[in-house]
Design an enzyme around this catalytic site. Structure first.
Site: not given
Ligand code: PXP
Length: 250
Positions: A11-12, A20, A45, A47, A51-52, A72, A102, A193, A214-215
């Site tokens: 996502d990120h 941009r 995800h 959304r 947003r991403h 997601e 988030t 997280g 992800g993040h």
């Molecule tokens: N699992 C789910 C269901 C999530 O919604 C997210 C965040 O989009 C993640 C895992 C991954 O979380 P993070 O980006 O904090 O690693």
């Protein structure tokens, strides 16, 4: 012990692209790189506010990925249509509020049982493996079971965001939840997280079959590159698994 898969959430990469409004960095390129680096699946995800990840990203990921895509999604008619159109390998139903930064908590599968039931059934009928993103609470596992969802993903956000005794308390809840959910026949995933510092105790929980991360990986990629950040995470997961007497094969 069961094998442990890594789903990489991209996502990120799209967040940075959208800052941009152009075409780069491309999340599909990141997904392909993640695949080469040892990811077992890709999570994205879509959304409500886009947003991403965009609709076009989901279309391209569906066409171009060789490893499974985990979409997601909020439990809305719009997102069910997207899932039924692209038929990803899996769909993880998450709660969604437009104003949140988030996904802040698990979905209330227990309280929203009747609203979720037709959605889980429609996705399941289309051969999409449904998972529910839940807090590690007994009633949520019971609700997932009664909804017929084959998988639950345990929210690890509170475990990651706390320290000391508070963190231990959340870890214990994840451990006990994983064991309880598995005893009901649910496949157990976990995520949200997770970082190099927090992944090992979660990866060591024998019932957990998949982590979605992800993040942290995308952030770390700024310093060491995406491939290295994923390989390092994979190694920590394998070490945690091995130290609990498992093979690291997936
Ligand atoms: N699992 C789910 C269901 C999530 O919604 C997210 C965040 O989009 C993640 C895992 C991954 O979380 P993070 O980006 O904090 O690693």
């Amino acid at each position: 012990m069961n094998a442990l898969r890594l789903g990489v959430n991209i996502d990120h990469v799209a967040t940075i692209r959208n800052a941009r409004g152009g075409a780069f960095p491309d999340p599909v390129r990141a997904a392909k790189l993640a695949e080469q680096a040892g990811a077992d699946g890709i999570t994205a995800h879509l959304r409500e506010d886009r947003r991403h990840i965009s609709d076009e990203d989901i279309a391209r990921l569906s066409r171009e990925l060789k490893i499974p895509l985990n979409l997601e999604m909020a439990a809305t008619e719009e997102m069910v249509s997207v899932a039924l159109k692209h038929k990803p390998h899996a769909a993880c139903i998450v709660p969604e509020r437009r104003e949140e930064r988030t996904t802040e908590g698990g979905i209330d599968a227990h309280g929203q049982h009747n609203r979720l039931a037709p959605i889980v059934a429609r996705l399941g009928k289309a051969n999409i493996r449904v998972s529910l993103f839940i807090e590690a609470k007994k009633e949520q596992f019971d609700a997932a079971k009664s909804l017929g969802a084959p998988v639950v993903e345990i929210h690890t956000g509170a475990y990651c965001d706390t320290r000391g005794a508070e963190r231990e308390k959340h870890l214990k809840a994840v451990r006990e939840g994983a064991a309880y959910g598995a005893s009901l026949g649910l496949e157990i995933h976990a995520g949200h997280g997770l970082s190099y510092d927090t992944v090992k105790p979660i990866a060591a929980i024998p019932e957990i079959r998949e982590l979605n991360i992800g993040h942290f990986l995308v952030g770390e990629a700024i310093f060491v590159g995406l491939e290295r950040s994923i390989r390092q995470m994979r190694q920590l997961m394998d070490e945690a698994r091995a130290s609990h007497g498992s093979a690291s094969t997936r």
